[in-house]
Design an enzyme around this catalytic site. Structure first.
Site, PDB file in Angstrom:
ATOM      1  CE1 TYR A 103      53.595  60.409  47.954  1.00 24.43           C
ATOM      2  CE2 TYR A 103      52.911  61.400  45.864  1.00 24.43           C
ATOM      3  CZ  TYR A 103      53.600  61.484  47.066  1.00 24.43           C
ATOM      4  OH  TYR A 103      54.298  62.633  47.360  1.00 24.43           O
TER       5      TYR A 103
ATOM      6  CD  GLU B 176      58.205  69.379  51.175  1.00 21.05           C
ATOM      7  OE1 GLU B 176      57.860  68.503  52.005  1.00 21.05           O
ATOM      8  OE2 GLU B 176      57.525  70.394  50.934  1.00 21.05           O
TER       9      GLU B 176
ATOM     10  CG  HIS C 104      54.155  74.740  49.089  1.00 24.34           C
ATOM     11  ND1 HIS C 104      54.778  75.226  50.222  1.00 24.34           N
ATOM     12  CD2 HIS C 104      54.166  73.385  49.218  1.00 24.34           C
ATOM     13  CE1 HIS C 104      55.116  74.206  51.002  1.00 24.34           C
ATOM     14  NE2 HIS C 104      54.768  73.076  50.416  1.00 24.34           N
TER      15      HIS C 104
ATOM     16  CG  HIS D 243      47.280  65.643  53.744  1.00 25.17           C
ATOM     17  ND1 HIS D 243      46.272  66.427  53.261  1.00 25.17           N
ATOM     18  CD2 HIS D 243      48.408  66.108  53.157  1.00 25.17           C
ATOM     19  CE1 HIS D 243      46.765  67.318  52.419  1.00 25.17           C
ATOM     20  NE2 HIS D 243      48.059  67.141  52.337  1.00 25.17           N
TER      21      HIS D 243
ATOM     22  CG  HIS E 163      51.609  66.066  45.561  1.00 31.46           C
ATOM     23  ND1 HIS E 163      52.830  66.617  45.266  1.00 31.46           N
ATOM     24  CD2 HIS E 163      51.882  64.843  46.092  1.00 31.46           C
ATOM     25  CE1 HIS E 163      53.794  65.786  45.618  1.00 31.46           C
ATOM     26  NE2 HIS E 163      53.245  64.689  46.118  1.00 31.46           N
TER      27      HIS E 163
ATOM     28  CG  HIS F  51      50.798  75.232  51.559  1.00 33.16           C
ATOM     29  ND1 HIS F  51      49.778  74.400  51.210  1.00 33.16           N
ATOM     30  CD2 HIS F  51      51.845  74.404  51.818  1.00 33.16           C
ATOM     31  CE1 HIS F  51      50.184  73.130  51.261  1.00 33.16           C
ATOM     32  NE2 HIS F  51      51.437  73.121  51.643  1.00 33.16           N
TER      33      HIS F  51
ATOM     34  CG  ASP G 279      37.411  77.004  79.991  1.00 36.69           C
ATOM     35  OD1 ASP G 279      37.765  75.810  79.881  1.00 36.69           O
ATOM     36  OD2 ASP G 279      37.234  77.579  81.067  1.00 36.69           O
TER      37      ASP G 279
ATOM     38  CG  ASP H  56      57.098  71.526  53.661  1.00 37.54           C
ATOM     39  OD1 ASP H  56      57.103  70.343  54.042  1.00 37.54           O
ATOM     40  OD2 ASP H  56      56.254  71.991  52.863  1.00 37.54           O
TER      41      ASP H  56
ATOM     42  CG  ASP I 245      56.090  66.410  54.465  1.00 37.88           C
ATOM     43  OD1 ASP I 245      56.759  67.351  54.935  1.00 37.88           O
ATOM     44  OD2 ASP I 245      55.242  66.551  53.563  1.00 37.88           O
TER      45      ASP I 245
ATOM     46  CD  GLU J  53      55.867  69.576  48.572  1.00 44.03           C
ATOM     47  OE1 GLU J  53      55.405  68.615  49.207  1.00 44.03           O
ATOM     48  OE2 GLU J  53      55.706  70.761  48.922  1.00 44.03           O
TER      49      GLU J  53
ATOM     50  NE  ARG K 297      55.717  64.818  50.337  1.00 39.13           N
ATOM     51  CZ  ARG K 297      54.766  64.091  50.849  1.00 39.13           C
ATOM     52  NH1 ARG K 297      54.043  63.289  50.068  1.00 39.13           N
ATOM     53  NH2 ARG K 297      54.501  64.116  52.141  1.00 39.13           N
TER      54      ARG K 297
HETATM   55  N1  GLY Z   1      54.130  69.302  54.515  1.00 33.16           N
HETATM   56  C1  GLY Z   1      53.250  70.096  53.797  1.00 33.16           C
HETATM   57  C2  GLY Z   1      53.622  70.161  52.389  1.00 33.16           C
HETATM   58  O1  GLY Z   1      54.523  69.469  51.973  1.00 33.16           O
HETATM   59  O2  GLY Z   1      53.090  70.937  51.636  1.00 33.16           O
HETATM   60 MN    MN Z   2      56.115  68.730  53.242  1.00 35.47          MN
HETATM   61 MN    MN Z   3      55.594  71.174  51.061  1.00 35.59          MN
END
Ligand code: GLY
Ligand code: MN
Ligand code: MN
Length: 436
Positions: free
Chosen positions: A384, A410, A349, A238, A345, A356, A34, A266, A255, A380, A408
């Site tokens: 890799y 971003e 976004h 991830h 990827h 997102h 709970d 982000d 990230d 971004e 990466r």
């Molecule tokens: N950190 C989530 C993304 O870059 O979409």
């Molecule tokens: Mn990100």
């Molecule tokens: Mn992102």
């Protein structure tokens, strides 16, 4: 606060005309047994009401003679409030949230039909709230069965989240102010992380320091699980364990961003923990940075949404061919998606109330929708190279010196009248700054 939300509701009411829209708040989420997760309001519900409690329903009925905006909320309850916190209650909600009528949520069945029976359409999203899903269907079917007696009633149910896609895609000044605040806090955390990340420290130490800054600065916490990925961990998109000890020669990919009043930052940066790029790291970093800068340049009002991804993909693929990581004609490689071996990827976004964020990307004829002034998008790209990379047929074996590198970069970018603004510019990303 009130005019802002009523302006947003007004825009929805213009879209639905003779319809009625019903929006549900998010449920409380039980983590285990709970113990509850911290409450996180549904983004559409929050966008239209600013009301931050569970077990609430908002009704927009533009055609109703008296009540165009109706709220159903939890009533005041001394005992329950002692256990799980303050409730605005029925009386206060009317005044504080500008509703024309407010009822206890337990009276939904009793009062909802009067807001539906004259509507030509019902706008509702069938989400996780099964009780409400069932209630909405029941009311709709009942009104349909009696339609012949009235000659009015919703003849169809349309998804309410689709209504919100266009609205939320274009950020209003209040949203931009919150995004800027979330980004400023996250920028501070990133800049501090770069100062303290050293060989011998653990990834989680960097995570802890960053999240400490988030909370200390009044943010709600991380916008998403922070990724602090050193060495080969950066090849896992991830990676959130964040438990490795960093070593000399590692790159560190971070990230991380915070949520401030539900608005999210982000940001990703990648840098050598020892302060010095190896030759291979530098080459790949410069390639990702070039791809990112070209992609940012393609974020312009009127530019179709795919162009920034295409710009990044082309730059990265050309670079991979030059470095011998891929072999063949660049156009063919992109067409056959061979670049996905190292860049798997999308390039970005929309960003806002959700990480997102809302926003439809394509037209029914499959063409891409253009960027509009007020859109906020992440940019971004990355590369890799898995330590265990095996080329597909026709592609070259790669030199070991490239293996295990993940990079990466971003940024969060606002589309403006004249082009764009990089909202995350306070976090440096030049080669020189990263090796400082
Ligand atoms: N950190 C989530 C993304 O870059 O979409
Ligand atoms: Mn990100
Ligand atoms: Mn992102």
């Amino acid at each position: 606060m009130l005019p802002l939300y009523s302006q947003r509701r007004q825009r929805v009411m213009e879209l639905i005309g003779q319809g009625t829209a019903v929006f549900a708040s998010a449920p409380t989420v039980v983590m285990h047994h709970d113990v509850e997760h911290p409450f996180r309001q549904d983004s559409n519900f929050y966008y239209l009401t600013g009301f931050n409690e569970p077990e609430a329903v908002a009704v927009l009925a533009p055609h109703h003679e008296e009540h165009r905006f109706v709220l159903f909320v939890r009533p005041k309850d001394q005992e329950k409030e002692t256990w799980s916190g303050y409730r605005v209650g029925v009386e206060q909600a009317k005044e504080q949230y500008g509703a024309d009528a407010v009822y206890p949520i337990a009276e939904l069945d009793e009062h909802l039909p009067q807001y539906l029976e004259k509507a030509d359409r019902l706008y509702y999203h069938f989400g996780h709230n099964q009780t409400l899903n069932t209630a909405i269907l029941k009311h709709w079917q009942k009104l349909l069965a009696t339609y012949h007696k009235r000659g009015t009633g919703p003849v169809a149910i349309e998804d309410a989240t689709l209504l919100m896609q266009h609205l939320r895609r274009v950020k209003d000044p209040e949203e931009l102010a919150l995004l800027r605040r979330a980004i400023a806090i996250s920028a501070k955390a990133h800049n501090y992380a770069r100062e303290i990340a050293r060989p011998g420290r653990y990834e989680y130490e960097i995570q802890a320091e960053m999240e400490h800054i988030f909370r200390l600065e009044g943010a709600q916490g991380p916008a998403y699980p922070s990724i602090v990925a050193s060495g080969v961990n950066a090849c896992i998109l991830h990676y959130i364990e964040n438990n490795r000890r960093m070593e000399e020669g590692d790159l560190l990919l971070i990230d991380a961003g915070c949520a401030y009043d539900y608005y999210n930052a982000d940001i990703t940066r990648t840098f050598p923990v020892g302060g010095k790029f190896t030759e291979e790291q530098r080459i790949l970093y410069e390639l990702v940075l070039a791809a990112q800068e070209r992609a940012i340049a393609a974020v312009q009002p009127g530019a179709p949404f795919n162009e920034f991804h295409d710009a990044a993909t082309r730059t990265l693929t050309e670079g991979m061919v030059e470095l011998g990581l891929l072999k063949g004609n660049v156009d063919t490689l992109i067409e056959e998606k061979k670049h996905k071996a190292f860049f798997m990827h999308g390039t970005g976004h929309f960003l806002g109330l959700d990480v997102h964020d809302a926003g439809i990307l394509r037209n029914p004829d499959k063409t891409w929708k253009p960027f509009e002034v007020g859109n906020v998008v992440t940019v971004e790209p990355g590369i890799y190279i898995s330590p265990t990379y095996e080329p597909v047929e026709g592609q070259p074996q790669i030199d070991d010196r490239w293996r295990g590198l993940g990079i990466r970069i971003e940024d969060d970018v606002l589309v403006t009248e004249t082009g764009h603004e990089v909202l995350t510019a306070a976090v440096p990303k030049s080669l020189e700054a990263m090796a400082g």
